[in-house]
Design a protein around this motif. Structure first.
Motif, mmCIF file in Angstrom:
data_model
loop_
_atom_site.group_PDB
_atom_site.id
_atom_site.type_symbol
_atom_site.label_atom_id
_atom_site.label_comp_id
_atom_site.label_asym_id
_atom_site.label_seq_id
_atom_site.Cartn_x
_atom_site.Cartn_y
_atom_site.Cartn_z
ATOM 1 N N LEU A 1 8.018 1.922 15.745
ATOM 2 C CA LEU A 1 6.749 2.150 15.044
ATOM 3 C C LEU A 1 6.060 0.831 14.725
ATOM 4 C CD1 LEU A 1 7.774 5.079 12.688
ATOM 5 C CD2 LEU A 1 6.425 5.201 14.786
ATOM 6 N N ALA A 2 6.821 -0.194 14.362
ATOM 7 C CA ALA A 2 6.240 -1.511 14.099
ATOM 8 C C ALA A 2 5.602 -2.061 15.367
ATOM 9 C CB ALA A 2 7.295 -2.472 13.561
ATOM 10 N N ASP A 3 6.280 -1.907 16.510
ATOM 11 C CA ASP A 3 5.723 -2.357 17.792
ATOM 12 C C ASP A 3 4.429 -1.619 18.106
ATOM 13 O OD1 ASP A 3 7.848 -4.076 18.098
ATOM 14 O OD2 ASP A 3 8.910 -2.840 19.577
ATOM 15 N N LEU A 4 4.409 -0.316 17.839
ATOM 16 C CA LEU A 4 3.224 0.498 18.075
ATOM 17 C C LEU A 4 2.037 -0.044 17.274
ATOM 18 C CD1 LEU A 4 2.377 3.414 19.328
ATOM 19 C CD2 LEU A 4 2.631 4.164 16.974
ATOM 20 N N VAL A 5 2.269 -0.324 16.000
ATOM 21 C CA VAL A 5 1.203 -0.837 15.129
ATOM 22 C C VAL A 5 0.787 -2.224 15.581
ATOM 23 C CG1 VAL A 5 0.696 -1.635 12.783
ATOM 24 C CG2 VAL A 5 1.853 0.563 13.129
ATOM 25 N N LEU B 1 8.423 0.988 6.656
ATOM 26 C CA LEU B 1 7.334 0.429 7.457
ATOM 27 C C LEU B 1 6.150 0.069 6.576
ATOM 28 C CD1 LEU B 1 6.751 -0.073 10.519
ATOM 29 C CD2 LEU B 1 5.467 2.062 10.464
ATOM 30 N N ASP B 2 5.852 0.932 5.606
ATOM 31 C CA ASP B 2 4.758 0.665 4.671
ATOM 32 C C ASP B 2 5.037 -0.606 3.882
ATOM 33 O OD1 ASP B 2 2.258 1.449 3.350
ATOM 34 O OD2 ASP B 2 3.534 1.790 1.606
ATOM 35 N N GLY B 3 6.289 -0.803 3.470
ATOM 36 C CA GLY B 3 6.655 -2.023 2.757
ATOM 37 C C GLY B 3 6.528 -3.263 3.628
ATOM 38 N N ASP B 4 6.887 -3.128 4.904
ATOM 39 C CA ASP B 4 6.853 -4.267 5.819
ATOM 40 C C ASP B 4 5.449 -4.583 6.321
ATOM 41 O OD1 ASP B 4 9.582 -4.257 5.542
ATOM 42 O OD2 ASP B 4 10.009 -3.520 7.567
ATOM 43 N N LEU B 5 4.666 -3.546 6.624
ATOM 44 C CA LEU B 5 3.371 -3.741 7.300
ATOM 45 C C LEU B 5 2.189 -3.230 6.486
ATOM 46 C CD1 LEU B 5 4.294 -2.557 10.925
ATOM 47 C CD2 LEU B 5 4.262 -4.882 10.050
ATOM 48 N N GLY B 6 2.374 -3.039 5.190
ATOM 49 C CA GLY B 6 1.335 -2.449 4.359
ATOM 50 C C GLY B 6 -0.017 -3.125 4.434
ATOM 51 N N ASP B 7 -0.038 -4.429 4.760
ATOM 52 C CA ASP B 7 -1.322 -5.124 4.857
ATOM 53 C C ASP B 7 -1.990 -4.898 6.213
ATOM 54 O OD1 ASP B 7 0.786 -6.491 6.040
ATOM 55 O OD2 ASP B 7 -0.112 -8.458 5.724
ATOM 56 N N LYS B 8 -1.247 -4.446 7.216
ATOM 57 C CA LYS B 8 -1.788 -4.246 8.564
ATOM 58 C C LYS B 8 -2.225 -2.819 8.832
ATOM 59 C CE LYS B 8 0.736 -7.651 11.280
ATOM 60 N NZ LYS B 8 1.693 -7.833 12.358
ATOM 61 N N VAL B 9 -1.543 -1.870 8.184
ATOM 62 C CA VAL B 9 -1.770 -0.463 8.523
ATOM 63 C C VAL B 9 -1.652 0.412 7.275
ATOM 64 C CG1 VAL B 9 0.665 -0.026 9.096
ATOM 65 C CG2 VAL B 9 -1.103 1.379 10.165
ATOM 66 N N GLY C 1 13.329 19.124 10.110
ATOM 67 C CA GLY C 1 14.421 18.159 9.937
ATOM 68 C C GLY C 1 14.064 16.745 10.367
ATOM 69 N N PRO C 2 13.563 16.543 11.607
ATOM 70 C CA PRO C 2 13.192 15.186 12.032
ATOM 71 C C PRO C 2 12.093 14.572 11.165
ATOM 72 C CG PRO C 2 13.425 16.612 13.944
ATOM 73 C CD PRO C 2 13.521 17.497 12.720
ATOM 74 N N CYS C 3 11.227 15.422 10.600
ATOM 75 C CA CYS C 3 10.178 14.916 9.700
ATOM 76 C C CYS C 3 10.818 14.308 8.446
ATOM 77 C CB CYS C 3 9.227 16.041 9.293
ATOM 78 S SG CYS C 3 8.341 16.796 10.666
ATOM 79 N N LYS C 4 11.868 14.967 7.949
ATOM 80 C CA LYS C 4 12.579 14.446 6.775
ATOM 81 C C LYS C 4 13.288 13.139 7.114
ATOM 82 C CE LYS C 4 13.316 19.014 4.832
ATOM 83 N NZ LYS C 4 14.260 20.095 4.632
ATOM 84 N N MET C 5 13.796 13.037 8.363
ATOM 85 C CA MET C 5 14.487 11.817 8.788
ATOM 86 C C MET C 5 13.532 10.624 8.903
ATOM 87 S SD MET C 5 16.950 13.434 11.746
ATOM 88 C CE MET C 5 17.028 11.901 12.615
ATOM 89 N N ILE C 6 12.284 10.885 9.295
ATOM 90 C CA ILE C 6 11.350 9.784 9.527
ATOM 91 C C ILE C 6 10.673 9.316 8.231
ATOM 92 C CG2 ILE C 6 9.173 10.980 10.039
ATOM 93 C CD1 ILE C 6 9.030 9.148 12.574
ATOM 94 N N ALA C 7 10.707 10.147 7.185
ATOM 95 C CA ALA C 7 10.043 9.797 5.922
ATOM 96 C C ALA C 7 10.503 8.444 5.366
ATOM 97 C CB ALA C 7 10.204 10.907 4.900
ATOM 98 N N MET D 1 0.851 -1.178 0.000
ATOM 99 C CA MET D 1 0.000 0.000 0.000
ATOM 100 C C MET D 1 0.894 1.238 0.000
ATOM 101 S SD MET D 1 -3.007 0.953 2.744
ATOM 102 C CE MET D 1 -3.901 -0.560 2.495
ATOM 103 N N ALA D 2 0.521 2.233 -0.736
ATOM 104 C CA ALA D 2 1.321 3.457 -0.793
ATOM 105 C C ALA D 2 0.916 4.406 0.332
ATOM 106 C CB ALA D 2 1.113 4.138 -2.139
ATOM 107 N N ILE D 3 1.853 5.242 0.719
ATOM 108 C CA ILE D 3 1.555 6.263 1.721
ATOM 109 C C ILE D 3 0.659 7.309 1.063
ATOM 110 C CG2 ILE D 3 2.561 8.097 3.128
ATOM 111 C CD1 ILE D 3 5.002 6.281 3.512
ATOM 112 N N VAL D 4 -0.418 7.684 1.763
ATOM 113 C CA VAL D 4 -1.375 8.640 1.205
ATOM 114 C C VAL D 4 -1.190 10.008 1.857
ATOM 115 C CG1 VAL D 4 -3.093 6.904 0.582
ATOM 116 C CG2 VAL D 4 -3.208 7.967 2.819
ATOM 117 N N LYS D 5 -1.401 11.040 1.068
ATOM 118 C CA LYS D 5 -1.392 12.395 1.610
ATOM 119 C C LYS D 5 -2.835 12.752 1.947
ATOM 120 C CE LYS D 5 2.684 14.309 -0.715
ATOM 121 N NZ LYS D 5 3.475 13.198 -0.341
ATOM 122 N N VAL D 6 -3.037 13.269 3.159
ATOM 123 C CA VAL D 6 -4.385 13.652 3.572
ATOM 124 C C VAL D 6 -4.426 15.143 3.862
ATOM 125 C CG1 VAL D 6 -5.058 11.384 4.456
ATOM 126 C CG2 VAL D 6 -3.944 12.992 5.989
#
Length: 104
Positions: free
Chosen positions: A96-100, A42-50, A30-36, A1-6
């Protein structure tokens, strides 16, 4: 699943079903750019869950204000439209994976 802009207008419809991790961010942060890339992985790993969504707080201040976002990045996990968890600041992929997974 791709990341969506809302946006303020699409937010409610995007978070109403299942697990949605929303990244409240801004282009100048800056931290926002680091987390992108972490969110991409995460989307690649957990795309079916979240579903992962990004909301630019500069352009969508109504939604950011509604959820009390004062610092960015803030990530809020929604389950069927309701906020169930929240983290502020840069987080490693494992955290983040643990959170999900805690709410899956």
């Amino acid at each position: 699943m791709a990341i969506v802009k809302v946006t303020d207008q699409t937010f409610a419809s995007e978070i109403k079903d299942g697990l949605v991790l929303v990244d409240f961010w801004a282009p100048w942060c800056g931290p926002c750019k680091m987390i992108a890339p972490v969110l991409e992985e995460l989307d690649g790993d957990l795309g079916d869950k979240v579903k992962i969504a990004k909301l630019d707080v500069d352009e969508n201040s109504q939604t950011a204000g509604q959820f009390g976002v004062m610092s960015i990045p803030t990530l809020i996990l929604f389950k069927n439209g309701e906020p169930v968890d929240k983290v502020i600041g840069f987080q490693p992929k494992e955290a983040l994976a643990d959170l999900v997974n805690k709410h899956a």
